[in-house]
Design a protein around this motif. Structure first.
Motif, PDB file in Angstrom:
ATOM      1  N   GLU A 113       3.030  -0.435  -2.933  1.00  0.00           N
ATOM      2  CA  GLU A 113       1.731  -0.200  -3.566  1.00  0.00           C
ATOM      3  C   GLU A 113       0.609  -0.844  -2.761  1.00  0.00           C
ATOM      4  O   GLU A 113      -0.453  -0.243  -2.547  1.00  0.00           O
ATOM      5  N   ASN A 114       0.821  -2.068  -2.302  1.00  0.00           N
ATOM      6  CA  ASN A 114      -0.205  -2.738  -1.505  1.00  0.00           C
ATOM      7  C   ASN A 114      -0.339  -2.128  -0.122  1.00  0.00           C
ATOM      8  O   ASN A 114      -1.446  -2.041   0.427  1.00  0.00           O
ATOM      9  N   ILE A 115       0.777  -1.702   0.456  1.00  0.00           N
ATOM     10  CA  ILE A 115       0.710  -1.048   1.763  1.00  0.00           C
ATOM     11  C   ILE A 115      -0.027   0.283   1.660  1.00  0.00           C
ATOM     12  O   ILE A 115      -0.664   0.739   2.623  1.00  0.00           O
ATOM     13  N   GLU A 116       0.001   0.897   0.494  1.00  0.00           N
ATOM     14  CA  GLU A 116      -0.755   2.140   0.274  1.00  0.00           C
ATOM     15  C   GLU A 116      -2.253   1.900   0.137  1.00  0.00           C
ATOM     16  O   GLU A 116      -3.015   2.861   0.007  1.00  0.00           O
ATOM     17  N   GLY A 117      -2.681   0.646   0.156  1.00  0.00           N
ATOM     18  CA  GLY A 117      -4.114   0.356   0.104  1.00  0.00           C
ATOM     19  C   GLY A 117      -4.627  -0.054  -1.251  1.00  0.00           C
ATOM     20  O   GLY A 117      -5.825   0.100  -1.530  1.00  0.00           O
TER      21      GLY A 117
END
Length: 332
Positions: free
Chosen positions: A88-92
């Motif tokens: 989720e965080n890597i997706e921005g």
């Protein structure tokens, strides 16, 4: 450098920065021509100067404060990292991306530099066998949708021209997105990530391949995925072994000179997403050497990691190096 270290540094940096804003005024300000490391006059306009100051929104405010400490020198490279804990965080997902996007859009000539992990649990100490399985899964396309979502997010925020430092320090031992467990499939995985992000309408990303200086766990040239999917060839270089002196850091295998030569052979601009002091303490000769190297080789951008033990503004334990940095890059 580890994301955990960056987050911890960000949490305490405000206090340190206040003290350095006070002590910094006592360092004096010679003209750029008199400063060490070649002076501001040697910094070509096309080179974007930056610093990592905090992963989130406070980093944006500190860009202005650091610029003031440098007598008004414009910092054109804004540099931050996506957490590598969850997809989720890597997706921005982090809200701080909005603050960085606003900073980027304030001036046309600014660069937004974003380090993007290639795996979740990126600092979880995942063993080589599991890393190899994750690499192969990524090479088959299992993670394409995560990177398309990130690209869509960046386009929505108005920063479709971001510099993406993808899978940084891949030649090392630690990150889950490291290359050594399966270099061939790692290169295939990189190519899939780039294809996924480039598939998003409106994007103009530049992809930065940025290993650690030196051989580390694997020769970084063995991880290079191809000229068609790399726009910039970077290098993270701290004042540590291998390379007792700056000259040794230049000439060592897979060091600064080989980096420049490799990029030239492939027709690419160079960059230095991370650099700073480390094992050799307060070392103004290193800072002077790096700044002179930048002036000579004209990277797209360079970004000092500015927290202890690496930094010069937010780290009071390096006063002599801070003076060199300030005198070299100040406009007055």
């Amino acid at each position: 450098m580890s994301r955990l270290g960056r987050w911890l540094a960000g949490a305490c940096a405000s206090t340190v920065a206040v003290g350095l804003l006070i002590t910094g005024s006592a360092l004096g300000g010679r003209s750029p021509q008199e400063g060490a490391g070649g002076g501001a006059g040697t910094e070509v306009p096309d080179v974007a100067v930056g610093a990592y100051l905090h992963y989130g929104s406070p980093g944006v405010e500190r860009m202005r404060e650091l610029s003031n400490w440098l007598g008004g020198t414009e910092l054109r490279a804004g540099h931050t990292y996506l957490p590598g804990d969850t997809w989720e965080n890597i997706e921005g997902a982090p809200d701080s991306l909005r603050s960085w996007a606003r900073w980027r859009l304030e001036k046309d000539d600014r660069l937004f530099v974003l380090n993007v992990p290639m795996q979740e649990r990126n600092e979880a100490g995942v063993p080589d066998g599991q890393v190899a399985e994750l690499i192969r899964s990524g090479a088959r396309g299992a993670n394409d949708h995560h990177f398309r979502r990130l690209a869509e997010r960046l386009v929505e925020l108005g920063v479709p021209d971001s510099v993406i430092v993808l899978g940084w320090e891949m030649n090392g031992f630690d990150y889950t997105h490291r290359c050594r467990p399966d270099p061939e499939n790692w290169k295939t995985y990189w190519r899939r990530v780039v294809a996924a992000m480039r598939s998003v309408e409106g994007q103009r990303f530049r992809f930065d391949f940025a290993p650690n200086r030196g051989g580390d766990a694997i020769a970084w040239t063995s991880c290079y995925p191809g000229d068609d999917v790399v726009d910039v060839i970077g290098m993270d270089s701290y004042d540590q072994e291998p390379g007792r002196t700056f000259d040794e850091q230049v000439t060592q295998p897979y060091g600064l000179q080989q980096h420049v030569d490799f990029a030239r052979a492939h027709g690419k601009r160079i960059s230095y997403p991370e650099w700073g002091l480390f094992r050799h303490g307060d070392n103004p000769a290193y800072v002077q050497g790096m700044l002179a190297w930048f002036a000579e080789h004209e990277p797209l951008y360079h970004s000092i990691t500015d927290y202890c033990p690496h930094g010069v503004w937010q780290c009071g334990q390096n006063p002599r190096s801070a003076q060199v940095f300030r005198e070299s890059l100040s406009v007055g």
